[in-house]
Design an enzyme around this catalytic site. Structure first.
Site, PDB file in Angstrom:
ATOM      1  N   GLY A  43      45.678  18.380 -12.374  1.00  0.00           N
ATOM      2  CA  GLY A  43      46.268  17.430 -11.181  1.00  0.00           C
ATOM      3  C   GLY A  43      46.435  16.011 -11.402  1.00  0.00           C
ATOM      4  N   ALA A  45      44.403  13.201 -11.800  1.00  0.00           N
ATOM      5  CA  ALA A  45      43.542  12.702 -12.588  1.00  0.00           C
ATOM      6  C   ALA A  45      43.954  13.314 -14.111  1.00  0.00           C
ATOM      7  CB  ALA A  45      42.050  12.760 -12.515  1.00  0.00           C
ATOM      8  N   GLY A  46      43.955  14.543 -14.178  1.00  0.00           N
ATOM      9  CA  GLY A  46      44.148  15.265 -15.386  1.00  0.00           C
ATOM     10  C   GLY A  46      45.635  14.933 -16.147  1.00  0.00           C
ATOM     11  N   ARG A 338      35.975   9.252   8.454  1.00  0.00           N
ATOM     12  CA  ARG A 338      36.017  10.902   8.549  1.00  0.00           C
ATOM     13  C   ARG A 338      34.593  11.524   8.979  1.00  0.00           C
ATOM     14  NH1 ARG A 338      39.940  12.465   3.507  1.00  0.00           N
ATOM     15  NH2 ARG A 338      42.088  11.863   4.591  1.00  0.00           N
ATOM     16  N   GLU A 454      38.104  13.799  -8.821  1.00  0.00           N
ATOM     17  CA  GLU A 454      37.206  14.471  -7.998  1.00  0.00           C
ATOM     18  C   GLU A 454      36.117  15.262  -8.922  1.00  0.00           C
ATOM     19  OE1 GLU A 454      36.830  17.393  -4.134  1.00  0.00           O
ATOM     20  OE2 GLU A 454      38.791  17.141  -5.092  1.00  0.00           O
TER      21      GLU A 454
END
Length: 671
Positions: A43, A45-46, A338, A454
């Protein structure tokens, strides 16, 4: 219990990152070619980490369980990415982004990490623009910004409602460049099954080829886990159905501490569930709260009439509507963070004012914004005294330009036109702020094993502000890990290739094979999904938006029982050495059944209301904040990092005490 060393550099907060980069070891460019790095997850980050490390010269092996890195769940992020560039000239700065993020996290973040995040945020935007990410622009040519919940400035860069997709394509293109040059070896449709520890260091992984079922051994000098969060422990969430916690959980069981598992974010703007048959929930971007006003009917008779189909929401006058966020939080209105918005929606629905058949929905209404934009557009076009229909036409065109794909998505799912009738929304599990504990260098408690995005416990504290997940994932991948990993790898330039023909690799591979064989041989009567749903119901009802000691204690016992039933009675068709999605799912649910119990244990020991973690025993009793979450700074200004001991309830807690030297700890108020 021990006190964890976060390795935060000394000195003023504004100088820490610069000084740290100057002080740590680096690897000579020629020596980088001698070093292998495994990156699990592709994703934001990776993907960013794999592309950056390969560009620097390391030999990278990247693993994705999807058929392409483009399918990483980062693609689903809609609303935007934060950065302190102050393009709107409204007073934004690195410090203000730092402050808003720490406050938004309810003062449960690590100050030094958050300041670094704010400091590199501008670089992320420059990097992504250079990659061709089509950010929205305003009339002067500068990148446009919009505001998100919990802040008073506009700092969120966006590409319509497709920001995650466009950013991921940027990282994916950078990865592809390195794949083409042979610097990244890409392993699609491979799932990490375990980490391999050699002489106390992470030296590789065991992976399963999901097409053939073959168990593979892969070595490296360091392992990076960037596999996302664990929101699907609730079964119903906004996460993709394949999103899972297994990579993170596997390294936890090998020595990586798991931090703050109870910190999960409930997103206030999701399409309500329509029945028990659903397998996931759909997120509507928080950016919609810029222009949408949230309300429920003031009178119970109107609620019943709407539920019975005798009235439409458009039949109610302004005086008959309760814009409850604007009423309760006048300073921030519909743009409260949120957690605050989610609790407020639940409170209204619990009081009986929910507007759909299940009683779990509130309205998100764009009528005011359509009228405002329509009048503004008419004025620009020189149309004097425009008709109401013309104002609506012009206003809807502006809304379509800003949010068109989101409105289209809503209409396809709900079969209602959100331009003409208010959207219905309800809170749902979204992001997880907890995760693998890591120090300032992003290294876990296993030497040589890193966690990014995450998957780590991160910079968000007890609640994540909107548009900061993309910021943190790309910061970790592009601008943090490529510096800090060199400090560790500098000692490996003479190590040479790590052999996979060792007892450590062989034992780990056998352990994986035995576990898969055990799963497939149970031959029970119930599906994997049936156990996952049972877990999700317990998690949502007793460990979800509101929690209490009695419910959490019950939840731990109930989850343990579900786990025991799973290992006795799960039915997995097919075999081990073949394509078998049910076997993949079973392994992930088995991990969720352990993580869920630790989640409840962590929630039980945190006897405070904090961020997304609302304890019913800890609420403000009087004053301006009556009814709001009551935080306990005296006893809980720490990170709870859990060490695996074979059973979730036997886990040992280690603390990282949080220090606040640059921001004053105070009551978080958005009124």
């Amino acid at each position: 219990m021990s006190t964890l060393d976060s390795k935060i550099p000394e000195g003023p907060i504004k100088d820490k990152w610069t000084k740290h980069k100057n002080d740590i070891n680096v690897v000579n460019p020629a020596n980088k070619r001698l070093i292998d790095v495994i990156v699990v997850g592709t994703g934001l980050a990776g993907g960013a980490a794999a592309a950056s490390l390969a560009e620097m010269g390391y030999a990278v092996k990247a693993f994705a369980y999807q058929d392409s890195p483009r399918r990483a769940h980062s693609i689903a992020a809609q609303g935007g990415i934060n950065a302190a560039k102050n393009y709107q000239n409204d007073g934004d700065s690195t410090y203000r982004l730092f402050y808003d993020t720490v406050k938004g996290g309810d003062y449960r973040s690590r100050e030094a990490n958050v300041y670094r995040l704010a400091e590199v945020s501008g670089n992320i935007i420059d990097q992504c623009v250079a990659q061709g990410v089509p950010f929205a622009r305003e009339y002067g040519g500068l990148l446009d910004n919009r505001s998100f919940g919990g802040v008073l400035v506009s700092r969120t860069f966006y590409a319509k409602g497709q920001t995650g997709q466009q950013l991921l394509l940027g990282a994916y293109s950078a990865m592809n460049r390195q794949i083409g040059k042979g610097k990244i070896t890409m392993y699609n449709r491979h799932e990490m099954m375990d980490v391999v520890i050699v002489d106390g260091k992470a030296r590789g992984i065991i992976a399963r080829n999901m097409i053939t079922g073959e168990i593979e051994k892969h070595s490296a000098h360091a392992v990076v886990i960037a596999s996302g969060g664990y929101g699907n422990v609730f079964f119903l969430s906004t996460n993709a159905m394949g999103s899972n916690a297994s990579a993170a959980w596997k390294i936890h069981k090998k020595g990586a501490f798991f931090a703050n598992p109870c910190y999960t974010q409930i997103h206030p703007t999701c399409i309500p569930r329509s029945g028990d048959f659903q397998s996931k929930l759909t997120l509507m971007s928080e950016s919609l709260r810029n222009d949408g006003r949230i309300w429920v009917p003031k009178n119970m008779d109107d609620v019943k009439a709407i539920r019975d189909g005798k009235k439409k929401p458009t039949d109610l006058s302004e005086e008959e509507r309760d814009y409850y966020l604007e009423r309760r939080y006048p300073a921030f209105g519909n743009l409260v963070p949120r957690d605050v918005a989610s609790r407020a929606a639940k409170e209204r629905c619990d009081a009986g004012f929910g507007v759909n058949a299940t009683g779990e929905a509130v309205y998100l209404d764009f009528k005011s914004a359509i009228n405002r934009y329509g009048n503004e557009k008419a004025h620009v076009l020189g149309i004097h005294n425009p008709s109401g229909a013309k104002v609506t036409e012009l206003g809807e065109a502006v809304i379509e330009e800003k949010y068109g794909n989101l409105f289209q998505m809503y209409e396809k799912i709900v079969a209602e036109n959100p331009y003409k009738t208010p959207m219905m929304i309800y809170p749902a599990v979204h992001y997880t702020m907890g995760g693998i504990w890591c120090d300032y260098n992003l290294m876990t408690t296993i030497p040589g094993c890193y966690a990014a995005g995450e998957a780590n416990f991160s910079d968000h504290g007890a609640n994540r502000l909107g548009a900061s997940a993309l910021m943190q994932g790309l910061a970790d991948g592009y601008f943090v890990l490529p510096y800090t990993i060199g400090d560790y790898l500098a000692d490996d330039i003479r190590t040479g290739t790590i052999s996979t023909d060792s007892s450590e690799f062989n034992d780990a591979a056998k352990e994986v094979a035995d576990r898969l064989e055990k799963l497939i041989s149970i031959k029970g009567t119930k599906s994997v999904d049936s156990f996952h749903k049972r877990l999700g119901e317990v998690m949502w009802n007793k460990v979800g938006m509101a929690r209490n000691a009695k419910g959490l204690t019950e939840a731990m016992d109930e989850i343990k029982q579900i786990r025991e039933d799973f290992w006795k009675d799960v039915r997995i068709p097919g075999g081990v050495n073949e394509l078998n999605p049910e076997l993949e799912k079973a392994g992930r649910v088995a991990d969720f059944l352990e993580l869920g119990e630790l989640f409840a244990k962590d929630a039980l020991q945190r006897e405070e209301s904090c961020g997304g973690h609302f304890r019913e025993e800890s609420v403000e009793e009087d004053g301006l904040q009556k009814g709001e979450a009551k935080r306990n700074d005296k006893d809980f200004t720490h990170v709870a990092a859990w060490e695996y001991k074979g059973d979730p309830r036997e886990a040992v807690m280690h603390k990282e005490e949080l220090e606040f030297n640059d921001i004053e700890l105070k009551q978080r108020s958005y009124k």
